[in-house]
Structure formats: C-alpha cells, structure tokens
Write an enzyme that holds these catalytic residues in place. Structure first.
Site, mmCIF file in Angstrom:
data_model
loop_
_atom_site.group_PDB
_atom_site.id
_atom_site.type_symbol
_atom_site.label_atom_id
_atom_site.label_comp_id
_atom_site.label_asym_id
_atom_site.label_seq_id
_atom_site.Cartn_x
_atom_site.Cartn_y
_atom_site.Cartn_z
ATOM 1 N N LYS A 175 -13.984 -8.178 -7.448
ATOM 2 C CA LYS A 175 -14.609 -8.739 -6.040
ATOM 3 C C LYS A 175 -16.065 -8.665 -6.056
ATOM 4 O O LYS A 175 -16.851 -7.787 -6.056
ATOM 5 C CB LYS A 175 -14.165 -7.499 -5.069
ATOM 6 C CG LYS A 175 -12.531 -7.332 -5.140
ATOM 7 C CD LYS A 175 -12.158 -6.177 -3.866
ATOM 8 C CE LYS A 175 -10.665 -6.007 -4.081
ATOM 9 N NZ LYS A 175 -10.173 -4.874 -3.097
ATOM 10 N N LYS A 180 0.788 -1.221 -0.129
ATOM 11 C CA LYS A 180 -0.153 0.045 0.005
ATOM 12 C C LYS A 180 0.917 1.256 -0.027
ATOM 13 O O LYS A 180 1.735 1.439 1.065
ATOM 14 C CB LYS A 180 -0.967 -0.163 1.249
ATOM 15 C CG LYS A 180 -2.063 -1.176 1.268
ATOM 16 C CD LYS A 180 -2.542 -1.428 0.108
ATOM 17 C CE LYS A 180 -3.332 -2.733 0.101
ATOM 18 N NZ LYS A 180 -4.128 -2.886 -1.047
#
Ligand code: MG
Length: 369
Positions: free
Chosen positions: A266, A165
């Site tokens: 997703k 990240k």
C-alpha cells in the site's frame, strides 16, 4: 524543474456504511483525507493523496499528516519533482518515518512525471499488462449468513475475489464464518480471510488448523512479524502479510525468512509510490504474490495504486481493493481508475489522469511557496 508551491486540502469522507474489521474491534464511519497539489516552475502540477483508515488501523492519523506537511513541505520547495530518489532521501533525512506524510508528496511527483513525459504513470512503472486488474471485495465482519449475503451482492456485480474480515474473540465463530463461506464458494473464486492482526498466535493456529481452505489465503493473523511467523510455522495455510510491513527492510526480512507467501503493498503505508515500486520489484524477483492497493481515500488514491498494480505481471499480481465504492463524495467524477463490475478500467491520460473538482476541495487549508 523545481517545486514552487504546495497546496494542502482536507476532506472528511463519510463511509456509505459503517465498517468493522479485526473481529469488530475496529469500527470506522468516516475517513480523513489529505490531498496535495504540487506546482512547478514549468507550469505542470501533480496531485497526491494520503488517507489513513481512521486512527486505529495503522500508526497514522489524518490531522497528523497535515502537521507533518506543515514541517516538511517548506523543506522541499525548490527540489526537482523528477529526481524522486534525491527528494525521498531528503525527506527521510529531514523527517524520520511518518510515511503517510511523505506519501502524498511522492505520489504527486509521479503525476508530474507522467504529465512531463505525456504518458500514463503505468508506463513509467514498466508498462501495463493486457489483463484487467480484478477488484477485491471487502466483506465486513458479521455473522456467517450476513457475510454470505454481502458476498452474494458482490457476486451479482461480477466480483470473483473476496476479502472477508475475521478475527473474533471467539475462535469457534471464526471457524463457522470460514466454513460457511468455503461451503458456498463458486468455482474460480478466490477468498482471503483477513484477521487484521486480531488473533494471538494460539487462536490463529487453532482456527487455521480447524478449517479446510486449500485454495484460500489467510491475511495478517497477528500483530507482529514474529507472531505471524510462529503461526505460519504451525500451519500449511498460505499467508499474506499486510499491516506489519512498513518499510523495505520488513519485506526483505519476511521474504528472506520465508514467513509469508504473499504481501499487500500500500503506497500510503510505505511512504509513496517510489518505495512501493521498489517493494513490488523485489517481490517480482522473489516469487511473492501481491495485492497492490491503497489504504483508503478518493479515486485519486485508488488510481495512483492501480497504475502500479496494472504494470505488475499477472503471475505475481493478486486483486486490488478500491475505496471509491465505499464513499459517496466524488473528487473527480468519471475520471481515474474505475471499478466496472469487478474489473478496473485504467485511465490512459498522462499522469494519473485525474483533475480534481476544485468546488469539492474548497480552499486549501495550507499553502507553501
Ligand atoms: Mg489486510
């Protein structure tokens, strides 16, 4: 076959460690999951889960899912859980958008279908590949050395794919993070630098031009499809889009306009496995590589997504992140898709291969019949 009863459960799942993404601006310590059990007139039941990543990651909110179900669930009693196109069209007609609400229902119906056919759900998605699904690590934003230490702990467990990240207000710090990680890359490792839409286009372009990452990916650098496209037109970096793809037409647009090289699919974000499978098949026909995983939740959400991932050819399949290692509660100990040293062991039982622990779930918070 008809849906006769829907039970809705709520679980608060504390994360084992607080987790920061998007340059640290999004902090998550607990996720709010909604578990759905659908019963039928033929005595077969299915389980589904919808779990946003806190309230800041996507336009979804845990209690909002249960409010949505309070409206939608009574409207699907009597529908056939096998006829998923009919059921999804009905849900879309009755409630615009709100994909998380529909996702739990759609996923539970796939579990029912698998149990009806006495086959694992991956068979209904076309059959599994022989190769294992690799697990994608998730490396919280931190200073470069701290991120290297986290990566090392995953390397020791056998991981070879990492999602780091980034997305700092200070682009120089992101450049340092990325260069430090690239300098320590092991052979055969794959890295993604995921900004979780934190950068404005100019920042993304500066960072992505400043670093040399010929074998890595950049994910969701900016908020919108347009901003991400602006970035992609100015760099040679391979890009993955994730949070800006909410429905099939979003995917169709970015693929047709060649605005990405890979995507993340997703099921919870797009409204369930029926819609996720449509997107998966479109990507297969258009040469787009995919991570297939869910947004978060228990082993149930992990497993539902893994059934779609394992039925996707490895030429187009990237790694799958699983949430089970970030939470301590066990919905179904020893069952479902399990992370074994960076590779996923997929259940072979009918449906998803999960029967939740009712003592953990407690009493349903809502029942419809
Ligand atoms: Mg992402």
């Amino acid at each position: 076959m008809k849906i006769t009863r829907i039970d809705v459960y709520q679980l608060s799942l504390p994360l084992l460690k607080p987790y920061r993404l998007s340059g640290g601006r999004l902090l998550c310590t607990e996720i709010d999951s909604t578990i759905v059990r659908i019963d039928t007139d033929e005595g077969i039941s299915g389980w589904g889960e919808a779990c946003p990543w806190g309230s800041t990651y996507l336009p979804a909110y845990g209690p909002g899912i249960r409010t949505g179900l309070d409206y939608l669930a009574p409207l699907i009693i009597g529908y056939d859980p096998i006829q998923l196109n009919v059921l999804n069209r009905h849900m879309d007609l009755m409630l615009q958008s709100h994909p998380y609400v529909k996702s739990a229902i759609d996923i539970a119906c796939w579990d029912i279908q698998g149990k009806c056919m006495n086959r694992p759900v991956y068979d209904l998605f076309g059959g599994r590949t022989e190769e294992d699904v690799l697990v994608n690590s998730s490396i919280s934003t931190a200073d470069p050395q701290e991120m290297l230490d986290i990566i090392a702990s995953f390397q020791e467990q056998g991981y070879s794919v990492h999602s780091c990240k980034v997305g700092d207000n200070n682009p120089q710090m992101d450049v340092r993070r990325i260069e430090t990680i690239e300098a320590n890359r092991l052979e055969n490792e794959v890295y993604t630098y995921d900004a979780n839409r934190a950068w404005v286009p100019a920042t993304a372009i500066h960072v992505m031009k400043a670093v040399s990452t010929p074998l890595s990916w950049f994910e969701q650098p900016c908020e919108t499809i347009e901003e991400c496209a602006q970035v992609r037109n100015c760099t040679l970096q391979a890009t993955v889009l994730d949070e800006c793809l909410h429905k099939f037409s979003d995917l169709q647009r970015v693929v047709t306009n060649k605005q990405c090289d890979g995507v993340k699919i997703k099921p919870n974000r797009v409204g369930g496995l029926t819609k996720a499978k449509l997107m998966r098949d479109f990507c297969l026909e258009n040469g787009i590589q995919m991570h297939i995983e869910d947004v978060g939740g228990t082993v149930l959400a992990d497993t539902a997504a893994v059934h779609l991932a394992v039925s996707t050819p490895t030429s187009h399949r990237l790694a799958t992140w699983v949430c089970q290692d970030m939470i301590k509660d066990e919905l179904a100990a020893g069952q479902g898709a399990r992370n074994r040293s960076g590779k996923i062991e997929v259940p072979v039982q009918p449906g998803f291969g999960i029967e939740p622990d009712l003592t953990l779930l407690g009493k349903p918070v809502q029942t419809y019949r």
